[in-house]
Enzyme design. Sequence first.
Site, short mmCIF file in Angstrom:
data_model
loop_
_atom_site.label_atom_id
_atom_site.label_comp_id
_atom_site.label_asym_id
_atom_site.label_seq_id
_atom_site.Cartn_x
_atom_site.Cartn_y
_atom_site.Cartn_z
N GLY A 20 -5.80 -6.85 -6.66
CA GLY A 20 -4.97 -6.42 -7.78
C GLY A 20 -3.96 -7.49 -8.14
O GLY A 20 -2.80 -7.20 -8.47
N ASN A 88 -3.04 -5.37 -1.92
CA ASN A 88 -2.05 -4.89 -2.89
C ASN A 88 -2.59 -3.84 -3.84
O ASN A 88 -1.84 -3.04 -4.39
CB ASN A 88 -1.52 -6.09 -3.69
CG ASN A 88 -0.71 -5.67 -4.90
OD1 ASN A 88 0.42 -5.22 -4.78
ND2 ASN A 88 -1.32 -5.79 -6.08
N SER A 142 3.62 2.56 -0.10
CA SER A 142 4.58 3.11 -1.06
C SER A 142 5.52 4.05 -0.32
O SER A 142 5.12 4.69 0.66
CB SER A 142 3.86 3.87 -2.18
OG SER A 142 4.78 4.61 -2.97
N TYR A 156 -2.36 10.20 -4.53
CA TYR A 156 -1.83 8.86 -4.28
C TYR A 156 -0.91 8.86 -3.07
O TYR A 156 -1.04 8.01 -2.17
CB TYR A 156 -1.07 8.38 -5.52
CG TYR A 156 -0.34 7.07 -5.36
CD1 TYR A 156 -1.02 5.85 -5.43
CD2 TYR A 156 1.02 7.03 -5.12
CE1 TYR A 156 -0.36 4.64 -5.28
CE2 TYR A 156 1.70 5.83 -4.98
CZ TYR A 156 1.01 4.64 -5.06
OH TYR A 156 1.67 3.44 -4.90
N ALA A 157 0.01 9.81 -3.01
CA ALA A 157 0.95 9.89 -1.90
C ALA A 157 0.21 10.13 -0.58
O ALA A 157 0.53 9.51 0.45
CB ALA A 157 1.97 10.99 -2.15
N ALA A 158 -0.79 10.99 -0.61
CA ALA A 158 -1.55 11.29 0.61
C ALA A 158 -2.34 10.06 1.08
O ALA A 158 -2.40 9.77 2.28
CB ALA A 158 -2.51 12.45 0.35
N LYS A 160 -1.58 6.90 0.54
CA LYS A 160 -0.65 5.89 1.05
C LYS A 160 -0.13 6.29 2.43
O LYS A 160 0.12 5.43 3.27
CB LYS A 160 0.50 5.69 0.07
CG LYS A 160 0.11 5.00 -1.22
CD LYS A 160 -0.42 3.60 -0.99
CE LYS A 160 -0.65 2.84 -2.29
NZ LYS A 160 -1.19 1.48 -2.08
N ILE A 189 8.97 -0.02 -8.84
CA ILE A 189 8.99 -1.43 -9.24
C ILE A 189 8.91 -1.50 -10.76
O ILE A 189 8.04 -0.87 -11.38
CB ILE A 189 7.81 -2.21 -8.62
CG1 ILE A 189 7.78 -2.01 -7.10
CG2 ILE A 189 7.92 -3.69 -8.97
CD1 ILE A 189 6.56 -2.60 -6.45
#
Length: 264
Positions: A20, A88, A142, A156-158, A160, A189
Amino acid sequence: MEQIFNFNNELSGRIVLVTGGTKGTGKAIAERLLHAGATVIVTARNAPKRHNENIHFLSADLSQPRETQEVISKVLQKFGRLDILINNLGGSDTPGGGFSVLSDDDWEKTIHTNLLAPVRLDRGFLPQMLDRGEGVIIHIASIQARLPLYDSTLPYAASKAALLNYSKNLSNEVSPKGVRVLTVSPGWIQTDGAKGMMQEIAERAGITVEEAIQQVMKNLGGIPFGRPAKPEEVAELVGFLASPRAGYLTGTEFVIDGGTLPTI
């Protein structure tokens, strides 16, 4: 014997892959490592309109196992080895609304991108690092691993959180054999994509962009530093961790969030 570091060219001769790496934080990381003297390779699905000719680009969708394997093969065939891997790549495009609106496809796509892509790349590049007894792997996670926004980025949270756990356990396995494994967990960011999102929020709500930024920071529970991170600030941390100056650091998560997380 005292070890002397060359901060200006400390990664000279090192081969680096940044996933990425054509925009946002990934681009900043790639440029930071290039300035440290490394040979830098980046991956993304599409080539940027403006590309640094000193950075090698490989087109790939790393959520797909076959394309991930192609990247591994191309890098090792062309460069002979990989010294530093910066995982990344990450993101979320699942719909908001909590658990009930999420399908299996939403979950699987997010997990493939944020967790399984790094796992596959690590598995592909680790053998040659272990054979040489040296290497660095950095996973970009994150703060959502610990501060999930369940109504908008649950998968996404899970993923990460899983990446954070995996990274620590991988470090326990390979650090005794010379390979350092680290995790960097940024907060919000202020990338170009984030700026565009703020503009959209401002237009929908009939407020200014600055008011939209303040609203998002409030939803995060506040950022004591008073603003989001700049991509270059995250890249500077990654540049240090990838360098010989961080030679004793492994198995550790480094949070860069301006103080957002309410606990230590």
